[in-house]
Design an enzyme around this catalytic site. Structure first.
Site, PDB file in Angstrom:
ATOM      1  N   GLU A   1      31.008  39.129  39.534  1.00 23.86           N
ATOM      2  CA  GLU A   1      31.126  39.334  40.984  1.00 23.86           C
ATOM      3  C   GLU A   1      31.494  40.783  41.293  1.00 23.86           C
ATOM      4  O   GLU A   1      30.998  41.378  42.252  1.00 23.86           O
ATOM      5  CB  GLU A   1      32.180  38.381  41.572  1.00 23.86           C
ATOM      6  CG  GLU A   1      31.770  36.913  41.567  1.00 23.86           C
ATOM      7  CD  GLU A   1      31.667  36.299  40.170  1.00 23.86           C
ATOM      8  OE1 GLU A   1      32.351  36.783  39.233  1.00 23.86           O
ATOM      9  OE2 GLU A   1      30.887  35.344  40.002  1.00 23.86           O
TER      10      GLU A   1
ATOM     11  N   GLU B   1      31.533  54.312  26.349  1.00 25.41           N
ATOM     12  CA  GLU B   1      30.890  53.695  25.194  1.00 25.41           C
ATOM     13  C   GLU B   1      29.973  52.550  25.592  1.00 25.41           C
ATOM     14  O   GLU B   1      29.310  51.977  24.767  1.00 25.41           O
ATOM     15  CB  GLU B   1      31.950  53.197  24.207  1.00 25.41           C
ATOM     16  CG  GLU B   1      32.513  51.807  24.489  1.00 25.41           C
ATOM     17  CD  GLU B   1      33.184  51.674  25.839  1.00 25.41           C
ATOM     18  OE1 GLU B   1      33.602  52.703  26.400  1.00 25.41           O
ATOM     19  OE2 GLU B   1      33.271  50.544  26.337  1.00 25.41           O
TER      20      GLU B   1
ATOM     21  N   SER C   1      45.047  44.928  31.637  1.00 24.37           N
ATOM     22  CA  SER C   1      45.192  43.822  32.592  1.00 24.37           C
ATOM     23  C   SER C   1      46.611  43.259  32.610  1.00 24.37           C
ATOM     24  O   SER C   1      47.351  43.363  31.627  1.00 24.37           O
ATOM     25  CB  SER C   1      44.241  42.679  32.226  1.00 24.37           C
ATOM     26  OG  SER C   1      42.921  43.112  32.268  1.00 24.37           O
TER      27      SER C   1
END
Lengths: 342, 383
Positions: free
Chosen positions: B368, B240, B125
């Site tokens: 979302e 995983e 990120s």
């Protein structure tokens, strides 16, 4: 063929058949009435898991069949009493479609059984229960009764016996048939009083669990049908220049339906694999809540057309809501589970 | 008695002998160093029993069957063992990436090291690339035998303890956004890396910002083909999810539900009883979903939205459950100011667990995003 392949095949045959208006003879012909009856009694020798697949498909089609009362409950009852000549013959007849039966068990919890009394004039049965599934079409009624020693037994009574009345109880859901059954001193032949195989109380409870799980499967089918219908509609219905399924509000609502159905499927599957009071309560509470929620959301997402009589979604919403009330509401089942926390 | 029963019995007696007693109390309010050393020693303990990396291939020290792995995680949860927080990225994301796309040399270099305690962090990120991860801007410019990396990573959990980083960086600025990204293994001791912790809503500081200034990464540390990092990451990220979600679901159903019932006991109130029963039902459904996902993934029959369904349902159930715990816990629940390290969400300190539950509904694809994935990939609704 693996079990899941077998279930898929059963499912697709059922879907085809249920797409039309189903007559009892067709269900008999398909082998569904005696699906979990042992082969030596003329049945298909399958298990409750296969019966559950049929229940799910009936729910998916919201089919107005007497399968719940005429097969699931009554065959379950017949198989839970000790074998005898008359019982065995009745199972063969029901499976072959020669006669139809219903179990005089109320779908409302905690109603008393019928009472069996020995009088100077012989053996008589009394009692009054409401909300009995599919009794109207039956020629024989199997009445759960308490014998003079307070032991639960099953009593086989002809539906036209003197003193027995079966009154249709109209409900909003037109796809189900419920009756009030009243016995006022109906004469009973000793050979028609059948003892449960094993602990009578447990067997009787087992029948209610069987009914509850069958209804849970029906609700799963209702919910899946409503999700499928909503997704199909949302793909083609256009507003504001695009299919409404592209709107996040609609898409996310559909996603929530799928999540709930996925969870419900886990719970009903484990109930059918290991049927007991706990698994049945979990499956019944969750699957029946889910169907009402999903059918309600389906009506909402279909917009105006969803609210019309013609649109037909109301049939599913009413069936889902009736299913929720049959054999104990979700709250009743949760209260049952909660007893274990004390 | 089946082999699986015997295996379960063996795990059970191992747990009884090895799960540290009262570790929650001992780990409450500890320093960062103590946390790290506790995590490393618990990992070593699990590894010596053969329980640390059951999902790895046998030749690398794993090789447990799926039913055995399920039994292992069920027993660890039932015995309330500490979670492997620090080793998590290494044994799951890094390992699955190495197995799927690594070279022999990369595997030889890192897999044994991970078993010796090498710690990994995920550098995915960025400030402008959260839910829309492919919008990432960190660049890696080819320079002879090396790449030179510049940019900023965010939410890198545990970066201050990490030895290595799984790094996504843009190698072709002109390609469409998912086609110009490459995947690197980055040594965290390389000059030019600056790690700063971010304090989260609970008050803990395990998330980090990672600033990258002319960080030199050898081309040999590229994993998978250049410009195909996005595809490699997509293939390995979900690998995983099934088993780790199963572990979390087992923990929530064991300690989590037990504590919740204890919090409510004696259960006199019918409304409270009803809520508890509803949670028990949902937890049972969640465990079924997780087992199903694991088994279907193993058989390569998992649907395209199955992992999203599990992640969404788990995280929101966790939030509702901890929220209910905080509600019935009353004002007393607000007086517990710290929770044990190594516990993940499940400390039984309801207010902190409740606040911490957003760490499950936001990262790893916010709820979302999961709903959009479920709607589009699971149900085929239009984009």
């Amino acid at each position: 063929m693996s079990l899941s392949e077998l279930h898929d095949e059963l499912r697709s045959v059922a879907a085809d058949l249920l797409a039309k208006d189903v007559e009892w003879a067709l269900l008999v012909q398909a082998g569904w009435v005696g699906l979990d009856v042992p082969e030596e009694l003329g049945g298909a020798g399958a298990t409750f898991a296969e019966v559950a697949v049929i229940c799910e498909e009936i729910g998916r089609a919201a089919a107005p069949t007497a399968y719940l009362g005429g097969a699931v409950l009554s065959i379950g009852a017949l198989l839970s009493v000790q074998s005898n000549e008359f019982r065995d013959q009745l199972i063969r007849d029901v499976t072959a479609g020669n006669t139809r039966v219903a179990l005089g068990l109320s779908a409302e919890r905690a109603q008393p059984n019928f009472e069996l009394a020995t009088t100077r004039r012989g053996c008589r049965i009394h009692g009054h229960v409401t909300f009995v599934p599919d009794a109207a079409a039956a020629q024989q009624l199997l009445l759960p009764a308490t014998d003079p020693d307070r032991v639960p037994v099953l009593v086989d009574v002809a539906s036209d016996a003197v003193g027995l009345s079966i009154d249709n109880q109209p409900v909003l859901d037109e796809t189900r048939q419920l009756s009030t059954v009243t016995a006022e001193g109906v004469e009973v032949d000793g050979a028609a009083v059948w003892r449960f195989d094993g602990d009578p109380q447990a067997r009787l409870r087992g029948l209610i669990d069987r009914g509850a799980v069958a209804v849970a499967y029906d609700s799963l089918g209702v919910a899946q049908a409503m999700l499928d219908a909503t997704v199909s509609y949302a793909r083609v219905r256009r507003q504001f220049g695009q299919p409404i399924g592209a709107f996040q509000a609609v898409k996310h609502a559909c996603a929530d339906m799928l999540v709930r159905i996925s969870v419900a499927r886990q719970l009903v599957t484990s109930a059918v694999n290991e049927l007991n009071e706990v698994t049945a309560a979990m499956a019944k509470a969750y699957a029946c809540d889910t169907a009402v929620e999903v059918a309600g959301k389906a009506m909402q997402l279909h917009g105006g057309i969803g609210y019309t009589w013609e649109g037909g979604l109301h049939v599913y919403l009413k069936r889902a809501a009736l299913n929720r009330a049959l054999f104990g509401s979700p709250a009743v089942h949760r209260a049952l589970l909660a007893r274990r926390y004390r | 008695v089946t082999d699986l029963d015997e295996f379960r019995a063996a795990v059970r007696s191992w747990c009884a002998a090895h799960v540290p007693k009262d570790w929650r109390a001992a780990q409450t309010g500890v320093s960062d160093d103590e946390f790290v050393s506790f995590q490393k020693s618990w990992f070593a303990e699990l590894h010596s029993a053969g329980y640390a990396v059951p999902h790895w291939p046998a030749e690398w020290g794993g090789g447990m069957s799926v039913p055995q792995q399920i039994a292992l995680y069920q027993e660890l949860a039932a015995h309330d063992a500490p979670r492997l927080v620090l080793a998590f990225v290494g044994i799951h994301h890094a390992a699955s990436t190495l197995f799927a796309a690594g070279t022999d040399a990369q595997r030889q270099r890192h897999l044994p090291a991970i078993l010796d305690g090498e710690i990994w962090v995920q550098g995915f990120s960025e400030p402008e690339a959260g839910s829309d991860l492919a919008a990432l801007r960190t660049t890696a410019r080819a320079d002879g035998e090396n790449f030179v990396v510049n940019g900023q990573k965010l939410w890198a959990s545990g970066a201050m303890h990490a030895d290595w980083c799984l790094l996504l960086a843009r190698t072709d600025p002109d390609a469409p956004k998912r086609h110009g990204i490459s995947y690197f293994l980055m040594d965290m001791t390389t000059p030019g890396i600056d790690v700063r912790t971010i304090r989260n809503a609970v008050g803990e500081s395990h998330f980090c910002e990672v600033f990258l200034n002319d960080v030199v990464v050898p081309a040999a540390n590229l994993i998978g083909p250049v410009n195909e990092g996005w595809q490699v990451a997509q293939a390995t990220l979900g690998a995983e999810r099934g088993m780790t979600m199963l572990e979390l679901a087992e923990r929530l159903s064991n300690a989590g539900f037990r504590w919740l019932v204890a919090e409510c006991s004696p259960v006199h109130d019918a409304l409270v009883a009803d809520r508890l029963a509803q949670f028990e039902i949902e937890l049972t459904g969640l465990r079924g979903l997780c087992r199903d996902l694991v088994e279907r993934s193993e058989a390569r029959q998992a649907g395209p939205a199955d992992a999203s369904i599990v992640k969404l349902y788990y995280s929101e159930l966790l939030q509702r459950m901890t929220g209910f715990g905080a509600e019935v816990g009353g004002l007393a629940a607000h007086t517990v100011l710290t929770k044990p390290a190594s516990s993940g969400w499940e400390s039984g300190n309801w207010m902190l667990d409740f606040i911490g539950s957003w760490e499950w509904t936001i990262p790893g694809g916010a709820s979302e995003i999961q709903r959009t994935i479920i709607g589009e990939r699971g149900l085929g609704l239009p984009r």
